[in-house]
Design a protein around this motif. Structure first.
Motif, PDB file in Angstrom:
ATOM      1  N   SER A  90       0.822  -1.210   0.000  1.00 38.36           N
ATOM      2  CA  SER A  90       0.000   0.000   0.000  1.00 38.36           C
ATOM      3  C   SER A  90       0.859   1.264   0.000  1.00 38.36           C
ATOM      4  CB  SER A  90      -0.933  -0.005   1.212  1.00 38.36           C
ATOM      5  OG  SER A  90      -1.711   1.167   1.276  1.00 38.36           O
ATOM      6  N   TRP A  93       2.325   1.708  -3.458  1.00 44.00           N
ATOM      7  CA  TRP A  93       1.281   2.181  -4.378  1.00 44.00           C
ATOM      8  C   TRP A  93       1.020   3.677  -4.192  1.00 44.00           C
ATOM      9  CZ3 TRP A  93      -1.027   0.797  -8.665  1.00 44.00           C
ATOM     10  CH2 TRP A  93      -2.266   1.323  -9.004  1.00 44.00           C
ATOM     11  N   TRP A  97       1.704   6.889  -6.935  1.00 40.06           N
ATOM     12  CA  TRP A  97       0.716   7.889  -7.343  1.00 40.06           C
ATOM     13  C   TRP A  97       1.151   9.290  -6.952  1.00 40.06           C
ATOM     14  CZ3 TRP A  97      -3.043   7.882 -10.707  1.00 40.06           C
ATOM     15  CH2 TRP A  97      -3.539   6.656 -11.162  1.00 40.06           C
TER      16      TRP A  97
END
Length: 268
Positions: A90, A93, A97
């Motif tokens: 997580s 990720w 972004w």
């Protein structure tokens, strides 16, 4: 806590966490006219601190803590390694972004780039570290035992005629030398008398050991149900050896049982 239970992959996790901590104080984004604050300024970056950095810190802590806990210990039905892996992925990720959604009027800062690399390393080790042999080895190798001189090597200094274990004068009868503080051995018997049977050699000495992963301890009577579980990071006493790969171990509360899997144990 037994540091020898850590693997090279755990070393990468610790290094990635340290790199992520350094990146948190660097410029997350940069501008042509000047530098922008770090990710600790939540007014400027909102969720960058909790979604990238704090998640990465917690993931690294869970992955390392799992090495010193029994595999059966779970949190909300999942082991610590599963929680650490999920949080590491997580964090990676979110870091990705953060790079993609960089505002057009700004440039990527050193903090965001290093954070992405650190979280990617953290997630990669968490997901596939156990499957890579180079990362599965011990982080701190076991000390090598002292070299034993080969049979027939050079005698110790001072060994000579009349010295225990040294050469005897030519033509004399070798005399047995009693051990220090022991009883002299019996005199040589006549060749026609039968020699006494040799005493069994006590070739096992109890020693302390630790297991690399949690392993069951079975009762000495052969009952298939384990009586205890040996946890990494705890020292246990081996009191007897039965076969080449079986030990009789004693736990810290005095229980004795059979350890069938002795691969990778660390001797104290």
């Amino acid at each position: 806590m037994n540091i020898r239970s850590l693997t090279r992959g755990d070393g990468v996790v610790i290094g990635a966490a340290a790199l992520l901590f350094i990146a948190s104080f660097l410029d997350f984004y940069s501008a042509t006219g000047g530098d922008l604050p770090s990710a600790w300024d939540t007014d400027a970056y909102r969720l960058a601190l909790p979604s990238v950095f704090l998640l990465g810190f917690i993931a690294a802590g869970l992955l390392i803590a799992a090495r010193f806990q029994p595999e059966s210990r779970k949190v909300l039905g999942l082991p610590l390694t599963a929680w650490g892996t999920a949080l590491a992925v997580s964090a990676a990720w979110s870091a990705l972004w953060a790079l993609i959604t960089c505002p057009s009027q700004l440039d990527l800062g050193a903090g965001s780039v290093i954070a992405f690399l650190a979280t990617m390393a953290l997630a990669g080790v968490a997901v596939a570290g156990a499957k890579i042999p180079a990362l599965a080895g011990q982080l701190v190798p076991e000390p090598k035992p002292a070299a034993v001189p080969p049979y027939g090597g050079q005698p110790q200094p001072g060994a000579g005629y009349g010295y225990p274990g040294g050469q005897q004068p030519y033509g004399s009868t070798p005399q047995p030398v009693p051990p220090y503080g022991g009883t002299p051995p019996p005199a040589p018997q006549d060749a026609h008398q039968p020699a006494p049977a040799p005493a069994p050699a006590a070739d096992f000495t109890p020693f302390w050991f630790a297991v690399p992963v949690a392993r069951p301890l079975f009762a000495e009577d052969g009952t298939p149900t384990p009586i205890a579980e040996l946890a990494p990071g705890t020292w246990y006493l081996a009191v007897e050896q039965r076969g080449p790969a079986t030990l009789v171990a004693q736990t810290q509360d005095g229980r004795r049982g059979i350890l069938n899997d002795t691969s990778g144990i660390q001797r104290g």
